[in-house]
Design a protein around this motif. Structure first.
Motif, PDB file in Angstrom:
ATOM      1  N   SER A  19      -4.182  -8.657   9.368  1.00  0.00           N
ATOM      2  CA  SER A  19      -3.983  -8.798  10.785  1.00  0.00           C
ATOM      3  C   SER A  19      -2.639  -8.386  11.073  1.00  0.00           C
ATOM      4  O   SER A  19      -2.114  -7.624  12.226  1.00  0.00           O
ATOM      5  N   LEU A  20      -1.452  -8.801  10.208  1.00  0.00           N
ATOM      6  CA  LEU A  20      -0.123  -8.953  10.476  1.00  0.00           C
ATOM      7  C   LEU A  20       0.469  -7.565  10.353  1.00  0.00           C
ATOM      8  O   LEU A  20       0.942  -7.167  11.292  1.00  0.00           O
ATOM      9  N   VAL A  21      -0.095  -6.790   9.471  1.00  0.00           N
ATOM     10  CA  VAL A  21       0.384  -5.334   9.569  1.00  0.00           C
ATOM     11  C   VAL A  21      -0.025  -4.615  10.751  1.00  0.00           C
ATOM     12  O   VAL A  21       0.565  -3.795  11.231  1.00  0.00           O
ATOM     13  N   THR A  22      -1.303  -4.781  11.223  1.00  0.00           N
ATOM     14  CA  THR A  22      -1.832  -3.963  12.275  1.00  0.00           C
ATOM     15  C   THR A  22      -0.968  -4.489  13.630  1.00  0.00           C
ATOM     16  O   THR A  22      -0.810  -3.655  14.514  1.00  0.00           O
ATOM     17  N   MET A  59       1.406   2.029   6.216  1.00  0.00           N
ATOM     18  CA  MET A  59       1.892   0.507   6.151  1.00  0.00           C
ATOM     19  C   MET A  59       0.928  -0.362   5.389  1.00  0.00           C
ATOM     20  O   MET A  59       0.993  -1.198   4.541  1.00  0.00           O
ATOM     21  N   MET A  60      -0.402   0.167   6.058  1.00  0.00           N
ATOM     22  CA  MET A  60      -1.557  -0.660   5.323  1.00  0.00           C
ATOM     23  C   MET A  60      -1.600  -0.141   3.905  1.00  0.00           C
ATOM     24  O   MET A  60      -1.944  -1.189   2.896  1.00  0.00           O
ATOM     25  N   GLY A  61      -1.373   1.168   3.674  1.00  0.00           N
ATOM     26  CA  GLY A  61      -1.457   1.396   2.033  1.00  0.00           C
ATOM     27  C   GLY A  61      -0.021   0.809   1.369  1.00  0.00           C
ATOM     28  O   GLY A  61      -0.243   0.440   0.342  1.00  0.00           O
ATOM     29  N   THR A  62       1.018   0.443   1.997  1.00  0.00           N
ATOM     30  CA  THR A  62       2.210  -0.144   1.408  1.00  0.00           C
ATOM     31  C   THR A  62       1.850  -1.568   1.188  1.00  0.00           C
ATOM     32  O   THR A  62       2.077  -2.168   0.098  1.00  0.00           O
ATOM     33  N   TRP A  63       0.996  -2.350   2.108  1.00  0.00           N
ATOM     34  CA  TRP A  63       0.731  -3.553   1.801  1.00  0.00           C
ATOM     35  C   TRP A  63      -0.453  -3.593   0.793  1.00  0.00           C
ATOM     36  O   TRP A  63      -0.262  -4.637  -0.160  1.00  0.00           O
TER      37      TRP A  63
END
Length: 451
Positions: free
Chosen positions: A374-377, A388-392
């Motif tokens: 949730s934080l990434v979005t 960035m989701m991929g980075t996460w």
């Protein structure tokens, strides 16, 4: 936002479509994960590969690391060229090929056992890279900025992940016991086919235009209409990305310990745990279902506690610190199991140690994983959302590699040193995160209020 405005349980219906898509994809992944190390270390006379524990755990760490690093590439391709929906379907198809390649008999055509095995893993890794970041990003896209339902949506989505995982451990452990290792890979492939069918039939109806066009193209059009640069990052965006990167470092510590479940703890349950209940021996793969079972039971309770706390609800950094403390408590249970053996490897330890470890690890996971998604979005700019989701997930890649590396040294270091070392590292990391949590909240620029 989805073109479909109908709600189910207060959320867009598209959430439950993505819930089902991810449920069966996770079934596929965890069904294979539950048996991979056991398949590699089993004797060839039983249909296994006959590898040493060290080699199997090393391969497991490399494989899971690649499964989490390739979403960086898949996220970038989706953001800039494919769009999330197309990337997801291509990735799912590649994973179907991978699972059924692993299921081929050892004497299939002129190929060697190793060639079939590595080819299957290659398809799974490539497909996962396209699938994993984009289904999670589309969950966030269902909600407008500032929508208070987003954290709850990821908790529901996360329950789908773990329902798939729960089914996977039981199904793969059962079918391999009856029909052999290859049957487990077939079951995993069938799960992936179901995921693809769900997405193909219902995506347009419940998601509308979400994920159809590459996010970078949409962001460029929006910036042009507003007379702004579509590439330069603002100071606020830079600060928020710094938070993602710093929190990711603590994610590495958590998952490096947690992922011992599929490696060292899996071997421990197979070789050193008394799994007898009366005359029935519990399959080792079934222990992989403890974690998702606890999640399904505990997730609504944890979510209710956050709501009841209201203004006193902990911030994301504090929840991450709590996760690390729970991880440490889980490995204290594993230390207890090793001490019960008293140095005698012929002694079988109580199953309760493993149950306790998985219980505390699950509490930690609920304080970290859905909160992190949730934080990434919340913090990632639209044009970089899938990247960035991929980075996460890339942080998970590093942690999975470390997990395999650490677990593979069990013969030289000993299980006691490894379990105790992880507990100490997690505790120290949690304290450090508490110390810097105030700074991280300021850098979020209002995405979360200070508590």
């Amino acid at each position: 936002m989805s073109n479909n405005n109908k709600l189910l349980m207060g959320h867009p219906q598209g959430l439950f479509l993505l819930f089902g898509t991810e449920l069966w994809e996770r079934f596929s992944y965890y069904a294979m994960r539950a048996i991979l190390v056991l398949y590699l270390t089993d004797r060839t006379i039983n249909g296994g590969m006959g590898w040493t524990v060290k080699d199997a755990l090393s391969l497991y760490g490399t494989y899971t690391a690649l499964m989490y690093i390739t979403p960086l590439i898949g996220g970038w391709l989706a953001d800039n060229y494919l769009g999330q929906r197309k990337a997801l379907l291509i990735g799912g198809f590649l994973m179907v090929i991978g699972q059924f390649t692993l299921a081929l008999p050892h004497d299939f055509l002129p190929f060697s056992v190793e060639a079939l095995f590595y080819t299957g893993l290659g398809f799974l890794i490539a497909g996962n890279g396209l699938f994993k970041p984009n289904v999670s990003t589309m969950v966030g896209d269902l909600y407008e900025d500032g929508d208070h339902r987003r954290d709850g949506a990821f908790t529901i989505f996360y329950m789908g992940i773990n329902l798939g995982s729960l089914l996977a451990g039981v199904v793969s452990g059962s079918v391999t016991g009856v029909w052999g290792w290859k049957a487990g890979f077939v079951a995993a492939g069938i799960g992936m086919i179901i995921s693809l069918i769900i997405q193909s039939l219902f995506a347009q109806r419940f998601l509308g235009d979400i994920g159809v066009r590459p996010a970078a193209h949409i962001a460029k059009e929006n910036a042009k209409a507003a007379g702004k640069s579509s590439t330069a990052l603002t100071k606020e965006e830079i600060d928020r990305l710094k938070v993602v990167m710093i929190m990711g470092l603590f994610v590495i510590v958590f998952w490096a310990g947690f992922e011992q479940a599929g490696g060292l703890m899996n071997v421990y349950s197979q070789q050193y745990t008394d799994r007898m209940i009366g005359s029935f021996e519990v399959p080792a793969a079934w222990f992989q279902s403890l974690n998702p079972f606890f999640i399904i039971v505990l997730a609504p309770i944890i979510a209710g506690i956050w709501v009841k706390l209201g203004p006193k609800e902990p911030s994301s950094p504090v929840k991450f610190a709590m996760a690390l403390f729970f991880l440490a408590m889980g490995f204290v249970c594993m230390v207890g199991a090793v001490l019960e053996q008293g140095g005698d490897l012929t002694v079988k330890t109580s199953m309760l140690w493993l149950v306790g470890a998985y219980f505390f690890h699950t509490l930690g996971e609920l304080c970290l994983s859905p909160i992190g998604l949730s934080l990434v979005t919340k913090l990632a700019p639209l044009r970089l959302a899938s990247l960035m989701m991929g980075t996460w997930f890339g942080f998970n890649a590093i942690s999975n590699y470390i997990a395999g590396l650490v677990g593979s040294h069990v013969e030289s270091l000993g299980a006691l040193d490894i379990f105790a070392g992880i507990a100490i590292t997690a505790t120290v990391s949690g304290v450090l995160l508490l110390i810097i949590s105030g700074t991280l909240i300021r850098w979020m620029h209002g995405a979360e209020k200070a508590h």
